[in-house]
Design a protein around this motif. Structure first.
Motif, PDB file in Angstrom:
ATOM      1  N   LEU A   5       6.207 -14.348   4.660  1.00 33.94           N
ATOM      2  CA  LEU A   5       7.009 -13.587   3.710  1.00 33.94           C
ATOM      3  C   LEU A   5       7.917 -12.645   4.481  1.00 33.94           C
ATOM      4  O   LEU A   5       7.438 -11.803   5.246  1.00 33.94           O
ATOM      5  N   GLU A   7      10.399  -9.834   3.620  1.00 39.44           N
ATOM      6  CA  GLU A   7      10.831  -8.966   2.516  1.00 39.44           C
ATOM      7  C   GLU A   7      10.951  -7.535   3.018  1.00 39.44           C
ATOM      8  O   GLU A   7       9.970  -6.963   3.488  1.00 39.44           O
ATOM      9  N   GLN A  17       2.442 -10.089  -1.834  1.00 36.95           N
ATOM     10  CA  GLN A  17       1.269 -10.344  -0.998  1.00 36.95           C
ATOM     11  C   GLN A  17      -0.015 -10.321  -1.817  1.00 36.95           C
ATOM     12  O   GLN A  17      -0.865 -11.198  -1.670  1.00 36.95           O
ATOM     13  N   VAL A  27      -1.104 -14.871   3.890  1.00 38.53           N
ATOM     14  CA  VAL A  27       0.273 -14.356   3.909  1.00 38.53           C
ATOM     15  C   VAL A  27       0.471 -13.421   5.100  1.00 38.53           C
ATOM     16  O   VAL A  27      -0.310 -12.495   5.310  1.00 38.53           O
ATOM     17  N   ARG A  29       3.518 -10.926   6.547  1.00 39.23           N
ATOM     18  CA  ARG A  29       4.757 -10.320   6.064  1.00 39.23           C
ATOM     19  C   ARG A  29       5.458  -9.536   7.162  1.00 39.23           C
ATOM     20  O   ARG A  29       4.829  -8.875   7.973  1.00 39.23           O
TER      21      ARG A  29
END
Length: 136
Positions: A5, A7, A17, A27, A29
């Motif tokens: 991810l 973001e 998440q 996940v 990130r």
């Protein structure tokens, strides 16, 4: 499924998440497109989920970097907070992405409503089911 991810907004990333992990996904990130490219190249992921314009690299710059390393994602979801589906700028960005990655491997979403997180999670669920069917 293993998901990267990218973001920049902590509030959006936290919601995504949390929902994705509740659905059983792993996940990782990062807020930064450049760092996301590095993470992708160093680990195995099933899906790339990212904002059009994270910090540093844009979505098309991330894909161009991954393509240059021959590590293009099998599937990707791109979304935007700033553009609606009829925006000329969005059309140009979709064209950029589909020059780098086949359209059938990409999903485009726009953050225009409160259920945005559920929309992303729903698409991830469908991709996950399709990947499971492909393995059988």
């Amino acid at each position: 499924m293993r998901i990267l991810l990218i973001e920049p907004l902590n509030s959006v990333a936290g919601k995504l998440q949390r929902e994705l992990r509740q659905d059983g996904h792993y996940v990782v990130r990062t807020p930064c497109g450049k760092k996301g490219s590095e993470i992708w190249l160093g680990q195995d992921f099933d899906l790339l989920v990212m904002d059009w314009e994270p910090e540093e690299f844009t979505a098309s710059e991330v894909l161009a970097n991954l393509l240059g390393s021959d590590r293009l994602p099998a599937r990707a979801i791109f979304y935007s907070l700033a553009f609606g589906p009829n925006s000329d700028s969005m059309e140009d960005r979709v064209r950029e992405i589909t020059r780098l990655m086949p359209l059938e491997r990409v999903v485009f979403l726009w953050k225009l409503h409160a259920s945005f997180v559920h929309s992303v999670c729903g698409v991830v669920g469908k991709i996950s089911l399709n990947l499971c069917k492909e393995e059988v």
